[in-house]
Design an enzyme around this catalytic site. Structure first.
Site, mmCIF file in Angstrom:
data_model
loop_
_atom_site.group_PDB
_atom_site.id
_atom_site.type_symbol
_atom_site.label_atom_id
_atom_site.label_comp_id
_atom_site.label_asym_id
_atom_site.label_seq_id
_atom_site.Cartn_x
_atom_site.Cartn_y
_atom_site.Cartn_z
ATOM 1 N N ASP A 8 -26.767 20.074 34.743
ATOM 2 C CA ASP A 8 -25.972 19.859 35.965
ATOM 3 C C ASP A 8 -26.731 20.262 37.221
ATOM 4 O O ASP A 8 -26.124 20.578 38.246
ATOM 5 C CB ASP A 8 -24.672 20.687 35.898
ATOM 6 C CG ASP A 8 -23.660 20.115 34.913
ATOM 7 O OD1 ASP A 8 -23.744 18.917 34.592
ATOM 8 O OD2 ASP A 8 -22.786 20.872 34.463
ATOM 9 N N LYS A 30 -26.377 17.973 27.539
ATOM 10 C CA LYS A 30 -25.219 17.256 28.067
ATOM 11 C C LYS A 30 -25.571 16.647 29.421
ATOM 12 O O LYS A 30 -25.969 17.336 30.342
ATOM 13 C CB LYS A 30 -24.024 18.196 28.234
ATOM 14 C CG LYS A 30 -22.769 17.460 28.681
ATOM 15 C CD LYS A 30 -21.571 18.387 28.729
ATOM 16 C CE LYS A 30 -21.439 19.094 30.037
ATOM 17 N NZ LYS A 30 -21.071 18.220 31.159
ATOM 18 N N ASP A 59 -21.437 12.866 28.942
ATOM 19 C CA ASP A 59 -20.108 13.373 29.300
ATOM 20 C C ASP A 59 -19.542 12.569 30.474
ATOM 21 O O ASP A 59 -19.585 13.015 31.617
ATOM 22 C CB ASP A 59 -20.269 14.862 29.650
ATOM 23 C CG ASP A 59 -18.979 15.539 30.051
ATOM 24 O OD1 ASP A 59 -17.905 15.003 29.734
ATOM 25 O OD2 ASP A 59 -19.053 16.617 30.676
ATOM 26 N N LYS A 61 -16.348 11.041 30.267
ATOM 27 C CA LYS A 61 -14.877 11.166 30.227
ATOM 28 C C LYS A 61 -14.170 9.870 30.638
ATOM 29 O O LYS A 61 -13.478 9.802 31.662
ATOM 30 C CB LYS A 61 -14.408 12.289 31.161
ATOM 31 C CG LYS A 61 -15.005 13.657 30.850
ATOM 32 C CD LYS A 61 -14.402 14.715 31.753
ATOM 33 C CE LYS A 61 -14.950 16.094 31.495
ATOM 34 N NZ LYS A 61 -16.327 16.294 31.980
ATOM 35 N N LEU A 62 -14.306 8.851 29.820
ATOM 36 C CA LEU A 62 -13.679 7.562 30.157
ATOM 37 C C LEU A 62 -12.160 7.668 30.212
ATOM 38 O O LEU A 62 -11.543 8.307 29.364
ATOM 39 C CB LEU A 62 -14.035 6.501 29.099
ATOM 40 C CG LEU A 62 -15.500 6.194 28.823
ATOM 41 C CD1 LEU A 62 -15.599 5.005 27.865
ATOM 42 C CD2 LEU A 62 -16.262 5.893 30.096
ATOM 43 N N ASP A 64 -9.261 4.711 31.368
ATOM 44 C CA ASP A 64 -8.920 3.444 32.000
ATOM 45 C C ASP A 64 -7.989 2.678 31.068
ATOM 46 O O ASP A 64 -7.517 3.239 30.069
ATOM 47 C CB ASP A 64 -10.214 2.656 32.298
ATOM 48 C CG ASP A 64 -10.082 1.770 33.537
ATOM 49 O OD1 ASP A 64 -9.089 1.021 33.613
ATOM 50 O OD2 ASP A 64 -10.953 1.839 34.412
ATOM 51 N N ASN A 67 -8.745 -2.125 27.192
ATOM 52 C CA ASN A 67 -9.836 -3.097 27.074
ATOM 53 C C ASN A 67 -11.058 -2.659 27.882
ATOM 54 O O ASN A 67 -12.198 -2.800 27.427
ATOM 55 C CB ASN A 67 -9.353 -4.485 27.519
ATOM 56 C CG ASN A 67 -10.414 -5.534 27.273
ATOM 57 O OD1 ASN A 67 -10.836 -5.734 26.136
ATOM 58 N ND2 ASN A 67 -10.886 -6.158 28.345
ATOM 59 N N THR A 118 -11.126 22.728 30.934
ATOM 60 C CA THR A 118 -11.152 24.205 30.906
ATOM 61 C C THR A 118 -11.000 24.813 32.304
ATOM 62 O O THR A 118 -10.876 26.026 32.438
ATOM 63 C CB THR A 118 -12.464 24.710 30.266
ATOM 64 O OG1 THR A 118 -13.535 23.879 30.705
ATOM 65 C CG2 THR A 118 -12.398 24.664 28.764
ATOM 66 N N ARG A 178 -19.080 31.728 28.564
ATOM 67 C CA ARG A 178 -19.876 32.690 29.322
ATOM 68 C C ARG A 178 -20.447 33.650 28.279
ATOM 69 O O ARG A 178 -19.806 34.640 27.904
ATOM 70 C CB ARG A 178 -19.000 33.415 30.369
ATOM 71 C CG ARG A 178 -18.511 32.474 31.477
ATOM 72 C CD ARG A 178 -19.668 31.866 32.252
ATOM 73 N NE ARG A 178 -19.301 30.869 33.259
ATOM 74 C CZ ARG A 178 -19.381 29.553 33.083
ATOM 75 N NH1 ARG A 178 -19.773 29.043 31.922
ATOM 76 N NH2 ARG A 178 -19.100 28.736 34.072
ATOM 77 N N GLN A 187 -14.254 27.842 36.237
ATOM 78 C CA GLN A 187 -13.635 27.780 34.910
ATOM 79 C C GLN A 187 -12.545 28.839 34.790
ATOM 80 O O GLN A 187 -12.739 29.984 35.187
ATOM 81 C CB GLN A 187 -14.698 28.037 33.816
ATOM 82 C CG GLN A 187 -15.828 27.030 33.798
ATOM 83 C CD GLN A 187 -15.434 25.700 33.160
ATOM 84 O OE1 GLN A 187 -14.252 25.350 33.114
ATOM 85 N NE2 GLN A 187 -16.416 24.960 32.687
ATOM 86 N N ARG A 208 -24.044 26.706 33.851
ATOM 87 C CA ARG A 208 -24.531 27.683 34.832
ATOM 88 C C ARG A 208 -25.171 28.940 34.251
ATOM 89 O O ARG A 208 -26.208 29.376 34.765
ATOM 90 C CB ARG A 208 -23.402 28.019 35.825
ATOM 91 C CG ARG A 208 -23.193 26.886 36.829
ATOM 92 C CD ARG A 208 -21.863 26.988 37.534
ATOM 93 N NE ARG A 208 -20.762 26.613 36.650
ATOM 94 C CZ ARG A 208 -19.507 26.425 37.065
ATOM 95 N NH1 ARG A 208 -19.190 26.602 38.326
ATOM 96 N NH2 ARG A 208 -18.565 26.065 36.218
HETATM 97 O O1 C5P Z 1 -21.530 25.618 34.236
HETATM 98 P P1 C5P Z 1 -20.556 25.574 33.101
HETATM 99 O O2 C5P Z 1 -21.051 26.323 31.869
HETATM 100 O O3 C5P Z 1 -19.144 25.958 33.512
HETATM 101 O O4 C5P Z 1 -20.548 24.032 32.695
HETATM 102 C C1 C5P Z 1 -19.595 23.439 31.874
HETATM 103 C C2 C5P Z 1 -19.886 21.980 31.767
HETATM 104 O O5 C5P Z 1 -18.940 21.396 30.906
HETATM 105 C C3 C5P Z 1 -19.804 21.200 33.082
HETATM 106 O O6 C5P Z 1 -20.813 20.197 33.031
HETATM 107 C C4 C5P Z 1 -18.433 20.563 33.061
HETATM 108 O O7 C5P Z 1 -18.393 19.312 33.720
HETATM 109 C C5 C5P Z 1 -18.221 20.342 31.564
HETATM 110 N N1 C5P Z 1 -16.840 20.272 31.099
HETATM 111 C C6 C5P Z 1 -15.914 21.262 31.322
HETATM 112 N N2 C5P Z 1 -14.643 21.156 30.833
HETATM 113 C C7 C5P Z 1 -14.282 20.075 30.130
HETATM 114 C C8 C5P Z 1 -15.218 19.058 29.887
HETATM 115 C C9 C5P Z 1 -16.505 19.193 30.386
HETATM 116 O O8 C5P Z 1 -16.252 22.270 31.920
HETATM 117 N N3 C5P Z 1 -13.067 19.981 29.600
#
Ligand code: C5P
Length: 227
Positions: A8, A30, A59, A61-62, A64, A67, A118, A178, A187, A208
């Site tokens: 990221d 990811k 990642d 996350k579709l 819509d 179809n 999350t 974490r 988060q 992170r």
């Molecule tokens: O930096 P951190 O460890 O919080 O990153 C979590 C990653 O997981 C981010 O890329 C975030 O977009 C992704 N994510 C999330 N919760 C979800 C799905 C994906 O935090 N339910």
């Protein structure tokens, strides 16, 4: 349990240099909105050039109409990635159509469904879904399981329950990790590795705490040791 590192960082160069730094580990990477929107398929190919054994989780996350989701899934399967995701709130018809379309493809990628992000606490979640996270996440997971998906994205706190209501083999992938008590940022439902293990999580996603560390390689090493 497998480690999936979130790429990221703000630029392609920084993401590539992180991937190079951790290329000798047996890990997943990811690729999310930011990197894919900006750097596209070329970036995915470059990651595989750094280490052909890197597994890639796209990642996106579709979410819509059925179809449109099935069309997108079909295109995603051509990208050479190993796993991608859709939103469970897109519903069983859409998820079934995605899986039906992919069933015609050899070596299809794994497909996960996002239950509750999350970053939601229970109040934020209730204001949208009018139900508590723990109950709704299980319902969403059941819908995903019934639709033939391979697993779900959920928080550590739902992993065990979801497996109890679906199957032990149904994959759980949990962001919001974490590993050593780092800052949670945006988060809300965070946990450490010991908790993830206890909840039988299959994949932890860490962003992170790795890419913001002064020595990301050392953090990856420490996480893998703990896993
Ligand atoms: O930096 P951190 O460890 O919080 O990153 C979590 C990653 O997981 C981010 O890329 C975030 O977009 C992704 N994510 C999330 N919760 C979800 C799905 C994906 O935090 N339910």
């Amino acid at each position: 349990m497998r480690l999936c590192v979130a790429l990221d960082l703000p630029t392609k160069e920084e993401n590539l240099s992180l991937a190079k730094e951790i290329k000798d580990f047996d890990i997943w990477l990811k690729v999310g909105f930011r990197a894919y929107i900006r750097d596209g398929k070329e970036f995915l190919d470059e990651l595989k050039t750094i280490n052909p054994n890197f597994k890639i989780f796209l990642d996106l996350k579709l979410y819509d109409i059925p179809n449109t989701m099935a069309d997108a899934a079909q295109e995603i399967a051509k990208l050479g990635i190993d796993m991608f995701n859709v939103h469970a709130s897109s519903g069983k018809i859409a998820m079934n159509m995605v899986m039906d379309r992919l069933s015609k493809i050899k070596n299809r990628p794994l497909v996960l469904a996002v239950t509750a992000l999350t970053s939601f606490d229970n109040d934020n979640f209730r204001s949208i879904y009018n139900e508590d996270i723990d109950q709704k996440a299980i319902k969403m997971a059941k819908d995903s399981f019934d639709s033939g998906l391979d697993g779900v994205v959920c928080s550590v706190f739902e992993s065990f329950n979801i497996k109890e209501h679906s199957s032990k083999e149904f994959i759980t992938l949990t962001p919001g990790i974490r590993p050593f008590g780092e800052e949670s940022g945006d988060q809300k439902r965070v946990a450490d590795i010991a908790k993830a293990k206890k909840e039988l999580v299959d994949f932890i996603v860490v962003g992170r705490p790795i890419y913001k560390a002064s020595n990301p390689k050392e953090v990856v090493q420490k996480i893998l040791k703990k896993i």
